[in-house]
Design a protein around this motif. Structure first.
Motif, PDB file in Angstrom:
ATOM      1  N   LYS A 168      34.674  40.740  50.528  1.00 60.23           N
ATOM      2  CA  LYS A 168      34.541  41.189  51.922  1.00 60.23           C
ATOM      3  C   LYS A 168      34.512  42.713  51.999  1.00 60.23           C
ATOM      4  N   ILE A 169      35.298  43.361  51.146  1.00 59.42           N
ATOM      5  CA  ILE A 169      35.338  44.825  51.126  1.00 59.42           C
ATOM      6  C   ILE A 169      34.000  45.403  50.684  1.00 59.42           C
ATOM      7  N   LYS A 170      33.395  44.729  49.706  1.00 55.95           N
ATOM      8  CA  LYS A 170      32.076  45.174  49.239  1.00 55.95           C
ATOM      9  C   LYS A 170      31.145  43.962  49.157  1.00 55.95           C
ATOM     10  N   PRO A 171      30.512  43.598  50.273  1.00 57.66           N
ATOM     11  CA  PRO A 171      29.625  42.430  50.303  1.00 57.66           C
ATOM     12  C   PRO A 171      28.460  42.574  49.315  1.00 57.66           C
ATOM     13  N   GLY A 172      28.063  41.442  48.781  1.00 61.23           N
ATOM     14  CA  GLY A 172      26.909  41.447  47.879  1.00 61.23           C
ATOM     15  C   GLY A 172      27.259  41.574  46.405  1.00 61.23           C
ATOM     16  N   ILE A 173      28.525  41.624  46.077  1.00 59.59           N
ATOM     17  CA  ILE A 173      28.923  41.723  44.666  1.00 59.59           C
ATOM     18  C   ILE A 173      28.485  40.456  43.920  1.00 59.59           C
ATOM     19  N   LYS A 174      27.812  40.655  42.796  1.00 65.57           N
ATOM     20  CA  LYS A 174      27.377  39.543  41.956  1.00 65.57           C
ATOM     21  C   LYS A 174      28.178  39.453  40.659  1.00 65.57           C
ATOM     22  N   VAL A 203      29.800  34.042  41.239  1.00 70.10           N
ATOM     23  CA  VAL A 203      30.043  35.426  40.846  1.00 70.10           C
ATOM     24  C   VAL A 203      30.387  35.452  39.358  1.00 70.10           C
ATOM     25  N   LYS A 204      29.768  36.345  38.630  1.00 74.35           N
ATOM     26  CA  LYS A 204      30.008  36.470  37.190  1.00 74.35           C
ATOM     27  C   LYS A 204      31.218  37.376  36.948  1.00 74.35           C
ATOM     28  N   VAL A 205      31.980  37.074  35.901  1.00 74.21           N
ATOM     29  CA  VAL A 205      33.125  37.900  35.512  1.00 74.21           C
ATOM     30  C   VAL A 205      32.878  38.477  34.115  1.00 74.21           C
ATOM     31  N   VAL A 206      32.995  39.800  33.996  1.00 74.12           N
ATOM     32  CA  VAL A 206      32.906  40.449  32.677  1.00 74.12           C
ATOM     33  C   VAL A 206      34.282  41.034  32.345  1.00 74.12           C
ATOM     34  N   GLU A 207      34.717  40.833  31.119  1.00 78.32           N
ATOM     35  CA  GLU A 207      36.078  41.199  30.726  1.00 78.32           C
ATOM     36  C   GLU A 207      36.123  42.348  29.729  1.00 78.32           C
ATOM     37  N   ALA A 208      37.250  43.063  29.782  1.00 80.62           N
ATOM     38  CA  ALA A 208      37.600  44.038  28.750  1.00 80.62           C
ATOM     39  C   ALA A 208      39.113  43.944  28.581  1.00 80.62           C
ATOM     40  N   THR A 209      39.588  43.947  27.360  1.00 86.29           N
ATOM     41  CA  THR A 209      41.028  43.828  27.120  1.00 86.29           C
ATOM     42  C   THR A 209      41.570  45.096  26.458  1.00 86.29           C
ATOM     43  N   VAL A 224      31.463  50.047  33.231  1.00 87.44           N
ATOM     44  CA  VAL A 224      30.629  50.827  34.164  1.00 87.44           C
ATOM     45  C   VAL A 224      29.163  50.454  33.959  1.00 87.44           C
ATOM     46  N   GLY A 225      28.498  50.115  35.050  1.00 89.29           N
ATOM     47  CA  GLY A 225      27.101  49.713  34.984  1.00 89.29           C
ATOM     48  C   GLY A 225      26.919  48.216  34.803  1.00 89.29           C
ATOM     49  N   LYS A 226      28.018  47.505  34.514  1.00 87.81           N
ATOM     50  CA  LYS A 226      27.937  46.060  34.292  1.00 87.81           C
ATOM     51  C   LYS A 226      28.507  45.251  35.467  1.00 87.81           C
ATOM     52  N   CYS A 227      29.143  45.927  36.433  1.00 91.28           N
ATOM     53  CA  CYS A 227      29.760  45.224  37.553  1.00 91.28           C
ATOM     54  C   CYS A 227      29.733  46.095  38.798  1.00 91.28           C
ATOM     55  N   GLU A 228      30.003  45.478  39.954  1.00 92.50           N
ATOM     56  CA  GLU A 228      30.011  46.213  41.219  1.00 92.50           C
ATOM     57  C   GLU A 228      31.427  46.412  41.766  1.00 92.50           C
ATOM     58  N   GLY A 229      32.413  45.885  41.064  1.00 91.19           N
ATOM     59  CA  GLY A 229      33.800  46.037  41.470  1.00 91.19           C
ATOM     60  C   GLY A 229      34.715  45.494  40.392  1.00 91.19           C
ATOM     61  N   LEU A 230      35.988  45.926  40.408  1.00 93.23           N
ATOM     62  CA  LEU A 230      36.943  45.485  39.400  1.00 93.23           C
ATOM     63  C   LEU A 230      38.096  44.712  40.022  1.00 93.23           C
ATOM     64  N   GLU A 251      34.977  57.856  39.602  1.00 96.23           N
ATOM     65  CA  GLU A 251      33.742  58.561  39.228  1.00 96.23           C
ATOM     66  C   GLU A 251      32.533  57.624  39.312  1.00 96.23           C
ATOM     67  N   ALA A 252      32.756  56.341  38.958  1.00 94.47           N
ATOM     68  CA  ALA A 252      31.669  55.360  38.972  1.00 94.47           C
ATOM     69  C   ALA A 252      31.490  54.718  40.350  1.00 94.47           C
ATOM     70  N   LYS A 253      32.330  55.124  41.341  1.00 91.71           N
ATOM     71  CA  LYS A 253      32.272  54.590  42.706  1.00 91.71           C
ATOM     72  C   LYS A 253      32.524  53.081  42.751  1.00 91.71           C
ATOM     73  N   LEU A 254      33.438  52.620  41.907  1.00 94.93           N
ATOM     74  CA  LEU A 254      33.754  51.198  41.843  1.00 94.93           C
ATOM     75  C   LEU A 254      35.054  50.893  42.584  1.00 94.93           C
ATOM     76  N   PRO A 255      35.044  49.951  43.520  1.00 86.97           N
ATOM     77  CA  PRO A 255      36.298  49.543  44.163  1.00 86.97           C
ATOM     78  C   PRO A 255      37.156  48.747  43.175  1.00 86.97           C
ATOM     79  N   VAL A 256      38.469  48.921  43.276  1.00 84.40           N
ATOM     80  CA  VAL A 256      39.396  48.226  42.383  1.00 84.40           C
ATOM     81  C   VAL A 256      40.352  47.386  43.222  1.00 84.40           C
ATOM     82  N   LEU A 257      40.212  46.065  43.126  1.00 81.74           N
ATOM     83  CA  LEU A 257      41.120  45.141  43.800  1.00 81.74           C
ATOM     84  C   LEU A 257      42.282  44.891  42.850  1.00 81.74           C
TER      85      LEU A 257
END
Length: 336
Positions: A168-174, A203-209, A224-230, A251-257
């Motif tokens: 809802k905060i950033k509509p259109g996230i895939k 919605v696809k989830v990409v992970e980093a540990t 960065v570049g692989k998602c529209e929000g974290l 810096e990447a303009k990514l919202p963080v939930l």
């Protein structure tokens, strides 16, 4: 003759009484329910995994919860406060310290802390907080009836509802990115819930540990570049180093939930999250009931937060150029 008969009857009666007494010990004694121990004065050990705002708040709430039920520091309760600084060897040393000092009760803050002290003692009562799933962490037999010396409160957050808030905060996230500590059971549980909820919304989830704070920037850059929000769960390593993470995401303009509100205050964008002070408060009240002999951890169900309030960091939203719909601010706690 009468005297002999009387003596014989008396001997038989005595033998019957002895037999009945032995039978009562063998049968009734074992079935008798043991009463909980009571402490008028108590020595309590507190072990906190690492220093960050959420766990600090839980710690404060725990002490206040005990105080509200009559166990006040300096009067009838003494605390041995220890912080492991996210080090397993420190956790083990602290657990051994508490056992050797024969503390009356242990408060374990965060899953790894609880697992370590539970492995060190099966007799000292343990109350935990900031633990996602006691059963999955093998601390209890059941979250509804622990059956061990461990009970407490869970910080299981509403992951699916949090994902909805991000969308809802950033509509259109895939695609949603996530970073978590690979060794934290609590984080793995949350990410599994996230994946299931995301799949239901296509919605696809990409992970980093990560394994330490030193890995966070590299993990963030890899997304960065692989998602529209974290989405960042209530992960202790990430929570202790939010400024490190948001250096990259801002810096990447990514919202963080985030999983909880202290992480939002430290630079995240929003949450529908857990109040750790309130969780600590409930944990302290549970501990007080144990010390007062009113309850045993084996029979105390794990408690959880029921209501969640949105928290939005408008300052961060403005910084990354994120336009949040006005209706989302209604009823929310806004950080400006």
């Amino acid at each position: 003759m009468a005297t002999w008969k009387n003596s014989k009857l008396k001997m038989a009666a005595l033998g019957l009484a002895v037999a009945m007494a032995i039978g009562a010990i063998g049968c009734g004694g074992g079935a008798k329910k043991e009463e909980p121990k009571k402490w008028t004065k108590a020595n309590v050990g507190i072990v906190q995994l690492v220093e960050h705002a959420a766990l600090d708040a839980a710690n404060k709430g725990f002490v206040e919860g005990l105080a509200r039920k009559g166990y006040k520091e300096g009067e009838n309760i003494t605390y041995d406060r220890q912080n492991a600084q996210a080090d397993q060897s420190n956790l083990q040393n602290i657990a051994n310290r508490f056992v050797n000092n024969k503390v009356d009760l242990i408060c374990a803050i965060a899953t790894p802390a609880a697992q370590t002290v539970a492995n060190a003692t099966s007799t000292i009562p343990i109350v935990g907080t900031a633990i996602t799933d006691y059963e999955a962490a093998k601390l209890v037999k059941s979250n509804t009836k622990p059956g061990t010396n461990v009970t407490g409160t869970t910080d299981m957050n509403p992951v699916a509802a949090q994902l909805d808030l991000l969308l809802k905060i950033k509509p259109g996230i895939k695609t949603v990115g996530t970073i978590y500590t690979s060794s934290e059971v609590n984080s793995q549980i949350q990410i599994n819930i996230l994946k299931k909820a995301a799949a239901e919304k296509n919605v696809k989830v990409v992970e980093a540990t990560v394994s330490s704070v030193n890995d966070i920037q590299q993990a963030a850059r890899s997304l960065v570049g692989k998602c529209e929000g974290l989405y960042i769960p209530t992960d202790n390593i990430l929570a202790s180093a939010m400024p490190t993470l948001v250096m990259i995401t801002d810096e990447a303009k990514l919202p963080v939930l985030c999983g909880e509100e202290n992480m939002v205050a430290a630079g995240g964008t929003a949450t529908l999250g857990v109040n750790y002070y309130e969780l600590g408060l409930v944990t302290g009240e549970m501990a007080a009931d144990i010390l007062a002999g009113k309850a045993k951890p084996q029979e105390m169900a794990i408690q959880s937060q029921k209501k969640f309030t949105p928290v939005i960091n408008k300052k961060v939203a403005d910084k990354i150029g994120l336009k949040i719909a006005d209706d989302l601010y209604k009823g929310a706690t806004v950080i400006r």
